[in-house]
Design a protein around this motif. Structure first.
Motif, short mmCIF file in Angstrom:
data_model
loop_
_atom_site.label_atom_id
_atom_site.label_comp_id
_atom_site.label_asym_id
_atom_site.label_seq_id
_atom_site.Cartn_x
_atom_site.Cartn_y
_atom_site.Cartn_z
N ASP A 168 0.38 4.04 1.35
CA ASP A 168 0.38 4.70 2.65
C ASP A 168 1.57 4.27 3.51
OD1 ASP A 168 -1.87 6.18 2.08
OD2 ASP A 168 -3.24 4.74 3.02
N VAL A 169 2.12 3.10 3.23
CA VAL A 169 3.27 2.60 3.96
C VAL A 169 4.46 3.55 3.81
CG1 VAL A 169 5.00 0.75 3.95
CG2 VAL A 169 2.58 0.20 3.90
N PRO B 155 0.67 4.10 11.20
CA PRO B 155 -0.72 3.65 11.05
C PRO B 155 -1.33 3.28 12.40
CG PRO B 155 0.79 1.92 10.35
CD PRO B 155 1.63 3.13 10.66
N CYS C 73 -0.97 -6.01 12.86
CA CYS C 73 -1.83 -5.94 11.68
C CYS C 73 -0.96 -5.64 10.46
CB CYS C 73 -2.92 -4.88 11.86
SG CYS C 73 -2.29 -3.20 12.06
N GLN C 74 -1.50 -5.88 9.30
CA GLN C 74 -0.71 -5.73 8.08
C GLN C 74 -0.19 -4.31 7.88
OE1 GLN C 74 0.06 -8.60 6.36
NE2 GLN C 74 1.65 -7.22 5.61
N GLU C 75 -0.99 -3.30 8.22
CA GLU C 75 -0.55 -1.91 8.04
C GLU C 75 0.67 -1.60 8.90
OE1 GLU C 75 -3.68 -2.80 8.78
OE2 GLU C 75 -4.78 -2.30 6.95
N VAL C 76 0.65 -2.02 10.16
CA VAL C 76 1.78 -1.77 11.05
C VAL C 76 2.99 -2.60 10.61
CG1 VAL C 76 2.64 -2.00 13.42
CG2 VAL C 76 0.35 -1.08 13.00
N ASN D 241 0.84 -1.19 0.00
CA ASN D 241 0.00 0.00 0.00
C ASN D 241 0.88 1.26 0.00
OD1 ASN D 241 -1.71 2.13 0.72
ND2 ASN D 241 -2.96 0.82 2.04
N ASP E 275 3.74 -3.62 7.59
CA ASP E 275 4.30 -3.01 6.37
C ASP E 275 5.05 -1.72 6.69
OD1 ASP E 275 3.23 -5.10 4.89
OD2 ASP E 275 1.55 -3.93 4.10
N TRP E 276 4.49 -0.91 7.58
CA TRP E 276 5.13 0.35 7.95
C TRP E 276 6.48 0.10 8.61
CZ3 TRP E 276 6.52 3.16 12.38
CH2 TRP E 276 6.67 4.54 12.21
#
Length: 189
Positions: free
Chosen positions: A4-5, A43, A72-75, A2, A77-78
């Motif tokens: 946003d990452v 995130p 979670c995937q967002e964290v 994503n 990936d970040w």
């Protein structure tokens, strides 16, 4: 991945990470103090202060455990994009992130060894607020005594008994950070 990452890291990494490192060391050296950590926009559910800590103290050689909603995937990936820290189980972590309930039981985390007490985990505990005085602190870095809001007293009392082994803690809420090293003696207020 994503897009946003790619956002949310330090805009001026050398300066902002130096400021964040100084604030982190200040709160660890002076239990009961609160500092502001800004510059990171991680995130959800990670706070700005926790994000700044991750950007400052983690790298590809510092295994990180994400607990509960923080895993979670967002964290993931970040963290992967900005610091490259491997995400691991609690037992292998040098750092861990989550709220008090999801980090329990603390016995899962490394407390160091007699030969290498520095090989222990540091937990970043997300809180709703750092305000309050649920505990009284004494020990190195504290002139007489200090007050601090802790989720409980007993776990920190048991941790202090392990010295020189034990865990160290950062507490984050919004853009604020405080810390409790294993050297601090904790009494319920």
């Amino acid at each position: 991945m994503n897009a946003d990452v790619l956002k949310g890291g330090f805009a001026d990494a050398p300066v902002q990470s130096a400021h964040a490192f100084r604030a982190a060391m200040n709160v660890m050296a002076r239990p009961g103090t609160v500092e502001t950590l800004s510059g990171a926009v991680p995130p959800a559910p990670m706070s700005a202060a926790a994000g700044a800590l991750i950007l400052t103290i983690c790298d590809p050689d510092t295994p990180l455990h994400l607990a509960g909603h923080w895993d979670c995937q967002e964290v993931r990936d970040w963290v992967a994009f900005h610091v490259g820290a491997p995400i691991v189980d609690a037992e292998a972590a040098m750092f861990a992130l989550g709220d008090w309930d999801v980090l329990a039981p603390l016995t899962r985390f490394a407390i160091g060894t007699p030969e290498y007490p520095d090989r222990s985990a540091t937990l970043i505990v997300e809180r709703d607020t750092l305000a309050g005085d649920t505990a009284t602190l004494r020990g190195p870095g504290i002139k007489d005594k200090a007050a601090m809001a802790l989720p409980e007293a007993e776990a920190f009392q048991m941790n202090a008994v392990l010295f020189p082994l034990g865990l160290d803690f950062f507490f984050t809420s919004g853009d604020q950070v405080s810390a409790l090293p294993r050297t601090a003696k904790v009494e319920a207020a």
